[in-house]
Enzyme design. Sequence first.
Site, PDB file in Angstrom:
ATOM      1  N   GLU A  49      -4.775  29.165  38.021  1.00 53.55           N
ATOM      2  CA  GLU A  49      -4.721  29.973  36.802  1.00 53.55           C
ATOM      3  C   GLU A  49      -5.848  31.004  36.752  1.00 53.55           C
ATOM      4  O   GLU A  49      -5.640  32.135  36.317  1.00 53.55           O
ATOM      5  CB  GLU A  49      -4.774  29.069  35.562  1.00 53.55           C
ATOM      6  CG  GLU A  49      -3.517  28.236  35.351  1.00 53.55           C
ATOM      7  CD  GLU A  49      -2.261  29.074  35.149  1.00 53.55           C
ATOM      8  OE1 GLU A  49      -2.364  30.230  34.690  1.00 53.55           O
ATOM      9  OE2 GLU A  49      -1.166  28.570  35.460  1.00 53.55           O
ATOM     10  N   TYR A  86      -5.161  31.099  27.014  1.00 53.73           N
ATOM     11  CA  TYR A  86      -4.014  31.018  27.924  1.00 53.73           C
ATOM     12  C   TYR A  86      -4.255  29.985  29.027  1.00 53.73           C
ATOM     13  O   TYR A  86      -3.421  29.112  29.286  1.00 53.73           O
ATOM     14  CB  TYR A  86      -3.723  32.394  28.543  1.00 53.73           C
ATOM     15  CG  TYR A  86      -2.834  32.297  29.754  1.00 53.73           C
ATOM     16  CD1 TYR A  86      -1.460  32.091  29.605  1.00 53.73           C
ATOM     17  CD2 TYR A  86      -3.365  32.342  31.039  1.00 53.73           C
ATOM     18  CE1 TYR A  86      -0.634  31.954  30.720  1.00 53.73           C
ATOM     19  CE2 TYR A  86      -2.557  32.206  32.145  1.00 53.73           C
ATOM     20  CZ  TYR A  86      -1.194  32.019  31.982  1.00 53.73           C
ATOM     21  OH  TYR A  86      -0.394  31.863  33.075  1.00 53.73           O
ATOM     22  N   ASP A 125       1.119  34.731  27.590  1.00 47.30           N
ATOM     23  CA  ASP A 125       0.574  35.801  28.428  1.00 47.30           C
ATOM     24  C   ASP A 125       1.482  37.020  28.295  1.00 47.30           C
ATOM     25  O   ASP A 125       2.383  37.056  27.449  1.00 47.30           O
ATOM     26  CB  ASP A 125       0.433  35.339  29.879  1.00 47.30           C
ATOM     27  CG  ASP A 125       1.791  35.146  30.567  1.00 47.30           C
ATOM     28  OD1 ASP A 125       2.833  35.119  29.874  1.00 47.30           O
ATOM     29  OD2 ASP A 125       1.804  35.007  31.809  1.00 47.30           O
TER      30      ASP A 125
END
Length: 348
Positions: free
Chosen positions: A33, A116, A134
Amino acid sequence: MNFHNILINWYLQNKRDLPWRKTTNPYLIWLSEIMLQQTRVAQGMPYFFSFTKEFPTVSDLANADEEQVLKLWQGLGYYSRARNLHKTAQYVANELNGIFPPTYKELLKLKGVGEYTAAAIASFSYNEVVPVVDGNVFRVLSRYFDIESDIASPAAKKEFTELARELMPKDNPAIFNQAIMEFGALQCVPKSPDCTVCVFNDSCLALQKKKVDVLPVKSKKTKVTNRFFNYLILEDVLGNTLIQKRTAKGIWHNLYEFPLLETQEIADFDFVSKAVQNDLFSGYTIIGIEECSHATVLHKLSHQHLHIQFWKIKIKEIIENGIEANILKTFPFPIVIYNFIEKQEINC
């Protein structure tokens, strides 16, 4: 069939085979991520494999030297991500006994982890019912529900987060989050999506109202600043050169570069020559100055356009602690400088 069922069915038939989707290990999901922030999957994938090979566990990453981390990150950009990654790994390894926090709220406290990323780790690793929001999610929801809220505003972020939470099946939040992001990445793409093959083409409000190309609404980007960099490549009689670490805050913090002369516009030979001989390297005997590239290199960052020229400065003396050409590439450089070295234009 409701929204999440259609979406998940589409996902199961169309999803990409990505390595971080085959694990619930929070270290690997966190790593992926952070890498995929501001980065396309195709670009990030080789870096993910390099990092997991070099640092199989969070403790391995924590014990690495920062320069080693920056070197592996070289070319991925937004280098603050790499520095935060390293610091967070040290915190998790040393303060949390190598165990990532198990909840969204606790994950948010980690350096470099925003809403996020925390939501992604919490849902993918721990199946916590928390939506990821996102750019892909903004786009899918704004088009499907015809939402004109400016996605650059905090109020819109809250609005879309609540909507995603309502749509999310509470028994399997992870697959919903994966599905809606993948749908935005592969089907509901920013420009010219093929709505004729879309599973939502009978219910998407933007398609019905011919607004697909205007949604989502986003206010204009920050103005781009132009900067003019002149990199001065000293070369002594042994062929050694000089580099320095960028210690000031800002772009490329803690990466290496050649001595830099920043100017207000593209510099000509006379300007650089005068600056080199009268000011910057007045302690050396200059025996030659030439520009290494025929054209200025334009390197685009998010809010800055760098106009870069490389200049070879040959000197008579030996550089104290000079760097040999064959070990130059082992240092972490901004990719634009590394590419210059790699192409051997340094031997201009």
